[in-house]
Write an enzyme that holds these catalytic residues in place. Structure first.
Site, PDB file in Angstrom:
ATOM      1  N   TYR A  23       0.788  -1.234   0.000  1.00 30.53           N
ATOM      2  CA  TYR A  23       0.000   0.000   0.000  1.00 30.53           C
ATOM      3  C   TYR A  23       0.820   1.284   0.000  1.00 30.53           C
ATOM      4  O   TYR A  23       0.261   2.369  -0.091  1.00 30.53           O
ATOM      5  CB  TYR A  23      -0.955   0.007   1.195  1.00 30.53           C
ATOM      6  CG  TYR A  23      -1.936  -1.138   1.146  1.00 30.53           C
ATOM      7  CD1 TYR A  23      -2.973  -1.142   0.221  1.00 30.53           C
ATOM      8  CD2 TYR A  23      -1.810  -2.230   1.993  1.00 30.53           C
ATOM      9  CE1 TYR A  23      -3.873  -2.199   0.155  1.00 30.53           C
ATOM     10  CE2 TYR A  23      -2.702  -3.289   1.941  1.00 30.53           C
ATOM     11  CZ  TYR A  23      -3.728  -3.264   1.022  1.00 30.53           C
ATOM     12  OH  TYR A  23      -4.606  -4.310   0.954  1.00 30.53           O
ATOM     13  N   ASN A  74     -13.103   3.201  -3.417  1.00 26.62           N
ATOM     14  CA  ASN A  74     -12.208   2.117  -3.051  1.00 26.62           C
ATOM     15  C   ASN A  74     -12.880   1.440  -1.863  1.00 26.62           C
ATOM     16  O   ASN A  74     -12.702   1.856  -0.719  1.00 26.62           O
ATOM     17  CB  ASN A  74     -10.818   2.626  -2.674  1.00 26.62           C
ATOM     18  CG  ASN A  74      -9.863   1.498  -2.356  1.00 26.62           C
ATOM     19  OD1 ASN A  74     -10.269   0.358  -2.163  1.00 26.62           O
ATOM     20  ND2 ASN A  74      -8.586   1.828  -2.282  1.00 26.62           N
ATOM     21  N   HIS A  80     -15.191  -7.208  -2.330  1.00 26.24           N
ATOM     22  CA  HIS A  80     -15.309  -8.628  -2.629  1.00 26.24           C
ATOM     23  C   HIS A  80     -16.452  -9.306  -1.882  1.00 26.24           C
ATOM     24  O   HIS A  80     -16.663 -10.502  -2.048  1.00 26.24           O
ATOM     25  CB  HIS A  80     -13.992  -9.332  -2.289  1.00 26.24           C
ATOM     26  CG  HIS A  80     -12.792  -8.515  -2.655  1.00 26.24           C
ATOM     27  ND1 HIS A  80     -12.428  -8.272  -3.962  1.00 26.24           N
ATOM     28  CD2 HIS A  80     -11.908  -7.843  -1.880  1.00 26.24           C
ATOM     29  CE1 HIS A  80     -11.357  -7.497  -3.972  1.00 26.24           C
ATOM     30  NE2 HIS A  80     -11.030  -7.224  -2.730  1.00 26.24           N
ATOM     31  N   ASP A  87     -25.610  -2.188  -4.360  1.00 23.64           N
ATOM     32  CA  ASP A  87     -26.998  -1.733  -4.462  1.00 23.64           C
ATOM     33  C   ASP A  87     -27.132  -0.243  -4.135  1.00 23.64           C
ATOM     34  O   ASP A  87     -27.925   0.462  -4.760  1.00 23.64           O
ATOM     35  CB  ASP A  87     -27.898  -2.556  -3.543  1.00 23.64           C
ATOM     36  CG  ASP A  87     -28.107  -3.977  -4.038  1.00 23.64           C
ATOM     37  OD1 ASP A  87     -27.777  -4.277  -5.211  1.00 23.64           O
ATOM     38  OD2 ASP A  87     -28.607  -4.801  -3.241  1.00 23.64           O
ATOM     39  N   HIS A 100      -8.368   0.778  -6.768  1.00 20.69           N
ATOM     40  CA  HIS A 100      -7.621   0.004  -5.776  1.00 20.69           C
ATOM     41  C   HIS A 100      -6.169   0.441  -5.838  1.00 20.69           C
ATOM     42  O   HIS A 100      -5.621   0.623  -6.927  1.00 20.69           O
ATOM     43  CB  HIS A 100      -7.719  -1.493  -6.053  1.00 20.69           C
ATOM     44  CG  HIS A 100      -9.114  -2.002  -5.996  1.00 20.69           C
ATOM     45  ND1 HIS A 100      -9.771  -2.226  -4.806  1.00 20.69           N
ATOM     46  CD2 HIS A 100      -9.994  -2.277  -6.989  1.00 20.69           C
ATOM     47  CE1 HIS A 100     -10.993  -2.641  -5.078  1.00 20.69           C
ATOM     48  NE2 HIS A 100     -11.158  -2.669  -6.380  1.00 20.69           N
ATOM     49  N   ILE A 101      -5.558   0.600  -4.697  1.00 25.48           N
ATOM     50  CA  ILE A 101      -4.156   0.979  -4.626  1.00 25.48           C
ATOM     51  C   ILE A 101      -3.282  -0.178  -5.104  1.00 25.48           C
ATOM     52  O   ILE A 101      -2.353   0.005  -5.879  1.00 25.48           O
ATOM     53  CB  ILE A 101      -3.792   1.415  -3.193  1.00 25.48           C
ATOM     54  CG1 ILE A 101      -4.529   2.717  -2.861  1.00 25.48           C
ATOM     55  CG2 ILE A 101      -2.284   1.559  -3.017  1.00 25.48           C
ATOM     56  CD1 ILE A 101      -4.448   3.143  -1.403  1.00 25.48           C
ATOM     57  N   SER A 102      -3.594  -1.375  -4.635  1.00 29.65           N
ATOM     58  CA  SER A 102      -2.824  -2.556  -5.039  1.00 29.65           C
ATOM     59  C   SER A 102      -3.457  -3.190  -6.277  1.00 29.65           C
ATOM     60  O   SER A 102      -4.608  -2.903  -6.616  1.00 29.65           O
ATOM     61  CB  SER A 102      -2.787  -3.586  -3.907  1.00 29.65           C
ATOM     62  OG  SER A 102      -4.067  -4.161  -3.707  1.00 29.65           O
ATOM     63  N   ARG A 111      -9.629 -11.966  -3.882  1.00 31.67           N
ATOM     64  CA  ARG A 111      -9.657 -10.539  -4.238  1.00 31.67           C
ATOM     65  C   ARG A 111      -9.930 -10.316  -5.727  1.00 31.67           C
ATOM     66  O   ARG A 111     -10.111  -9.187  -6.157  1.00 31.67           O
ATOM     67  CB  ARG A 111      -8.336  -9.880  -3.859  1.00 31.67           C
ATOM     68  CG  ARG A 111      -8.091  -9.862  -2.366  1.00 31.67           C
ATOM     69  CD  ARG A 111      -6.852  -9.051  -2.030  1.00 31.67           C
ATOM     70  NE  ARG A 111      -6.405  -9.284  -0.683  1.00 31.67           N
ATOM     71  CZ  ARG A 111      -6.887  -8.665   0.400  1.00 31.67           C
ATOM     72  NH1 ARG A 111      -7.834  -7.765   0.268  1.00 31.67           N
ATOM     73  NH2 ARG A 111      -6.411  -8.946   1.596  1.00 31.67           N
TER      74      ARG A 111
END
Length: 149
Positions: A23, A74, A80, A87, A100-102, A111
């Protein structure tokens, strides 16, 4: 003026403290400052929110959905697992970009499935904190109907 909401999910408040090899070293406050400064430089109004609670995230999506033009989200680990966040985003009927950072696809198998991706206008993953900047940049053209592809 374009108005965006940036929503961050669980554990992002620990940026700069946890798993730095995944991260990075920037703190959550550094990320917020970076997003705010960049948005300001583009004349974009931005609301930023982080919570470790799914219900609080849903409530903010509902609240922000009343006046923002789009979302950068994010959802972190909730990406997940949360049909409810999906919704909520669909319920407010505003475009959103999942970030997403990663690189979630280079990590654990669980993931690789997102409950948001198929409804997002785009997904940016693995580009560190710059994922947020690229999402904001895209919204500057998308919301004006100026996509070039």
């Amino acid at each position: 003026m374009i108005r965006l909401a940036v929503i961050n999910g669980p554990n992002l408040n620990l940026l700069g403290k946890r798993e730095k090899s995944i991260y990075g070293i920037l703190s959550y406050n550094d990320l917020v400052d970076m997003i705010q400064n960049y948005a300001k430089s583009k004349s974009i109004e931005v609301e930023i929110f982080q919570s470790n609670s799914e219900g609080e995230i849903i409530d903010k999506i509902h609240q922000f959905g009343e006046y923002v033009d789009g979302f950068v989200i994010n959802a972190a680990g909730l990406t997940h697992t949360s049909v409810a966040i999906r919704d909520a985003l669909l319920g407010v009927n505003k475009p959103f970009i999942e970030v997403h950072i990663s690189n979630i696809f280079s990590r654990e198998e669980f993931r690789h499935k997102s409950y948001l991706s198929d409804k997002a206008i785009g997904v940016i993953t693995g580009l560190g904190v710059y994922s947020y900047i690229y999402a904001i940049d895209y919204f500057t053209t998308y919301l004006k109907g100026e996509e070039t592809f």
